[in-house]
Design a protein around this motif. Sequence first.
Motif, PDB file in Angstrom:
ATOM      1  N   SER A 138       0.836  -1.207   0.000  1.00 34.59           N
ATOM      2  CA  SER A 138       0.000   0.000   0.000  1.00 34.59           C
ATOM      3  C   SER A 138       0.860   1.241   0.000  1.00 34.59           C
ATOM      4  CB  SER A 138      -0.899   0.019   1.236  1.00 34.59           C
ATOM      5  OG  SER A 138      -1.786  -1.070   1.231  1.00 34.59           O
ATOM      6  N   ASP A 139       0.354   2.290  -0.662  1.00 36.04           N
ATOM      7  CA  ASP A 139       1.052   3.573  -0.584  1.00 36.04           C
ATOM      8  C   ASP A 139       0.594   4.300   0.678  1.00 36.04           C
ATOM      9  OD1 ASP A 139      -1.416   4.696  -1.250  1.00 36.04           O
ATOM     10  OD2 ASP A 139      -0.848   5.123  -3.309  1.00 36.04           O
ATOM     11  N   SER A 140       1.258   5.393   1.015  1.00 35.88           N
ATOM     12  CA  SER A 140       0.989   6.070   2.287  1.00 35.88           C
ATOM     13  C   SER A 140       0.231   7.388   2.116  1.00 35.88           C
ATOM     14  CB  SER A 140       2.311   6.333   3.007  1.00 35.88           C
ATOM     15  OG  SER A 140       3.141   7.141   2.203  1.00 35.88           O
ATOM     16  N   GLU A 141      -0.385   7.587   0.977  1.00 38.32           N
ATOM     17  CA  GLU A 141      -1.121   8.828   0.745  1.00 38.32           C
ATOM     18  C   GLU A 141      -2.534   8.735   1.323  1.00 38.32           C
ATOM     19  OE1 GLU A 141      -0.838  10.271  -3.228  1.00 38.32           O
ATOM     20  OE2 GLU A 141       1.205   9.524  -3.453  1.00 38.32           O
ATOM     21  N   ASP A 142      -3.223   9.879   1.407  1.00 33.63           N
ATOM     22  CA  ASP A 142      -4.590   9.897   1.932  1.00 33.63           C
ATOM     23  C   ASP A 142      -5.519   9.037   1.084  1.00 33.63           C
ATOM     24  OD1 ASP A 142      -3.833  11.582   3.962  1.00 33.63           O
ATOM     25  OD2 ASP A 142      -4.369  13.403   2.870  1.00 33.63           O
ATOM     26  N   ASN A 143      -5.337   9.084  -0.223  1.00 32.18           N
ATOM     27  CA  ASN A 143      -6.135   8.311  -1.168  1.00 32.18           C
ATOM     28  C   ASN A 143      -5.440   6.952  -1.359  1.00 32.18           C
ATOM     29  OD1 ASN A 143      -7.983   7.587  -3.072  1.00 32.18           O
ATOM     30  ND2 ASN A 143      -7.217   8.948  -4.659  1.00 32.18           N
ATOM     31  N   LYS A 144      -5.498   6.114  -0.322  1.00 32.87           N
ATOM     32  CA  LYS A 144      -4.692   4.892  -0.241  1.00 32.87           C
ATOM     33  C   LYS A 144      -5.061   3.867  -1.314  1.00 32.87           C
ATOM     34  CE  LYS A 144      -3.640   1.187   2.974  1.00 32.87           C
ATOM     35  NZ  LYS A 144      -3.897   0.687   4.329  1.00 32.87           N
ATOM     36  N   HIS A 145      -4.059   3.462  -2.090  1.00 29.97           N
ATOM     37  CA  HIS A 145      -4.201   2.418  -3.091  1.00 29.97           C
ATOM     38  C   HIS A 145      -3.332   1.238  -2.675  1.00 29.97           C
ATOM     39  CE1 HIS A 145      -5.978   5.582  -5.441  1.00 29.97           C
ATOM     40  NE2 HIS A 145      -6.271   4.732  -6.398  1.00 29.97           N
ATOM     41  N   THR A 146      -3.800   0.018  -2.927  1.00 30.83           N
ATOM     42  CA  THR A 146      -3.070  -1.185  -2.562  1.00 30.83           C
ATOM     43  C   THR A 146      -2.796  -1.997  -3.813  1.00 30.83           C
ATOM     44  OG1 THR A 146      -4.168  -1.219  -0.409  1.00 30.83           O
ATOM     45  CG2 THR A 146      -3.106  -3.269  -1.132  1.00 30.83           C
ATOM     46  N   ILE A 147      -1.537  -2.386  -4.007  1.00 30.49           N
ATOM     47  CA  ILE A 147      -1.134  -3.202  -5.143  1.00 30.49           C
ATOM     48  C   ILE A 147      -1.088  -4.658  -4.682  1.00 30.49           C
ATOM     49  CG2 ILE A 147       0.568  -3.487  -6.983  1.00 30.49           C
ATOM     50  CD1 ILE A 147      -0.558  -0.548  -6.571  1.00 30.49           C
ATOM     51  N   ILE A 148      -1.700  -5.551  -5.452  1.00 26.37           N
ATOM     52  CA  ILE A 148      -1.707  -6.981  -5.133  1.00 26.37           C
ATOM     53  C   ILE A 148      -0.748  -7.686  -6.083  1.00 26.37           C
ATOM     54  CG2 ILE A 148      -3.114  -9.067  -4.912  1.00 26.37           C
ATOM     55  CD1 ILE A 148      -3.960  -6.800  -3.021  1.00 26.37           C
ATOM     56  N   PHE A 149       0.163  -8.468  -5.510  1.00 26.41           N
ATOM     57  CA  PHE A 149       1.126  -9.257  -6.279  1.00 26.41           C
ATOM     58  C   PHE A 149       0.798 -10.727  -6.113  1.00 26.41           C
ATOM     59  CE2 PHE A 149       3.257  -5.341  -5.224  1.00 26.41           C
ATOM     60  CZ  PHE A 149       4.018  -5.049  -6.330  1.00 26.41           C
ATOM     61  N   PHE A 150       0.961 -11.503  -7.193  1.00 24.90           N
ATOM     62  CA  PHE A 150       0.749 -12.952  -7.134  1.00 24.90           C
ATOM     63  C   PHE A 150       1.523 -13.601  -8.272  1.00 24.90           C
ATOM     64  CE2 PHE A 150      -2.008 -16.790  -7.804  1.00 24.90           C
ATOM     65  CZ  PHE A 150      -1.649 -17.424  -6.635  1.00 24.90           C
ATOM     66  N   GLN A 151       2.155 -14.712  -7.982  1.00 23.19           N
ATOM     67  CA  GLN A 151       2.952 -15.479  -8.938  1.00 23.19           C
ATOM     68  C   GLN A 151       4.030 -14.618  -9.607  1.00 23.19           C
ATOM     69  OE1 GLN A 151       0.046 -17.386 -11.461  1.00 23.19           O
ATOM     70  NE2 GLN A 151      -0.231 -19.042  -9.976  1.00 23.19           N
ATOM     71  N   GLY A 152       4.666 -13.758  -8.816  1.00 21.76           N
ATOM     72  CA  GLY A 152       5.798 -12.994  -9.288  1.00 21.76           C
ATOM     73  C   GLY A 152       5.499 -11.748 -10.085  1.00 21.76           C
ATOM     74  N   LYS A 153       4.235 -11.298 -10.076  1.00 21.52           N
ATOM     75  CA  LYS A 153       3.918 -10.069 -10.807  1.00 21.52           C
ATOM     76  C   LYS A 153       2.757  -9.333 -10.144  1.00 21.52           C
ATOM     77  CE  LYS A 153       0.930 -12.254 -14.215  1.00 21.52           C
ATOM     78  NZ  LYS A 153       0.669 -12.418 -15.635  1.00 21.52           N
ATOM     79  N   ALA A 154       2.632  -8.046 -10.460  1.00 21.05           N
ATOM     80  CA  ALA A 154       1.522  -7.245  -9.959  1.00 21.05           C
ATOM     81  C   ALA A 154       0.287  -7.581 -10.789  1.00 21.05           C
ATOM     82  CB  ALA A 154       1.856  -5.762 -10.074  1.00 21.05           C
ATOM     83  N   ILE A 155      -0.808  -7.929 -10.110  1.00 24.63           N
ATOM     84  CA  ILE A 155      -2.000  -8.357 -10.848  1.00 24.63           C
ATOM     85  C   ILE A 155      -3.179  -7.389 -10.750  1.00 24.63           C
ATOM     86  CG2 ILE A 155      -1.415 -10.801 -10.805  1.00 24.63           C
ATOM     87  CD1 ILE A 155      -3.487 -11.080  -8.508  1.00 24.63           C
ATOM     88  N   GLU A 156      -3.274  -6.621  -9.634  1.00 28.11           N
ATOM     89  CA  GLU A 156      -4.403  -5.705  -9.514  1.00 28.11           C
ATOM     90  C   GLU A 156      -4.113  -4.597  -8.513  1.00 28.11           C
ATOM     91  OE1 GLU A 156      -7.530  -8.429  -8.567  1.00 28.11           O
ATOM     92  OE2 GLU A 156      -6.999  -8.499  -6.445  1.00 28.11           O
ATOM     93  N   ILE A 157      -4.913  -3.541  -8.615  1.00 25.98           N
ATOM     94  CA  ILE A 157      -4.848  -2.414  -7.699  1.00 25.98           C
ATOM     95  C   ILE A 157      -6.210  -2.279  -7.038  1.00 25.98           C
ATOM     96  CG2 ILE A 157      -4.584   0.082  -7.488  1.00 25.98           C
ATOM     97  CD1 ILE A 157      -2.795   0.013  -9.958  1.00 25.98           C
ATOM     98  N   ILE A 158      -6.214  -2.144  -5.717  1.00 25.30           N
ATOM     99  CA  ILE A 158      -7.459  -1.888  -5.002  1.00 25.30           C
ATOM    100  C   ILE A 158      -7.553  -0.382  -4.791  1.00 25.30           C
ATOM    101  CG2 ILE A 158      -8.782  -2.286  -2.909  1.00 25.30           C
ATOM    102  CD1 ILE A 158      -7.360  -4.995  -2.707  1.00 25.30           C
TER     103      ILE A 158
END
Length: 73
Positions: A40-60
Motif C-alpha cells: 500500500s502507498d501512504s497517501e490519503d487516497n490509499k491504493h493497494t497493489i496486489i502481487f501474485f505469482q511474481g507479478k503485480a495483478i491488480e490495484i485496489i
Amino acid sequence: MAIELYPSSFRCDCGHDSYFFENTVREMKNMSIHKRVRLSDSEDNKHTIIFFQGKAIEIICPQRGTCTITDSQ
C-alpha cells in the motif's frame, strides 16, 4: 486500465500514481511467487497493489474498487 510503469510505479484507472522503491517492488514480486502479497502507498487516497505469482495483478482503489493491471510500460 491500470498499468505498471517500469520500474516501480503503478497507475490506477482513476489516474492515481503510486510510487515505490525498485527494491521494494522486486522483493514483493519475489515474495508473491507462492502467495498473494499486498503493498500500500501512504497517501490519503490509499491504493493497494496486489502481487501474485511474481507479478503485480491488480490495484485496489478506494474510488473504483478492484482494477486489474493489464499493461506494463
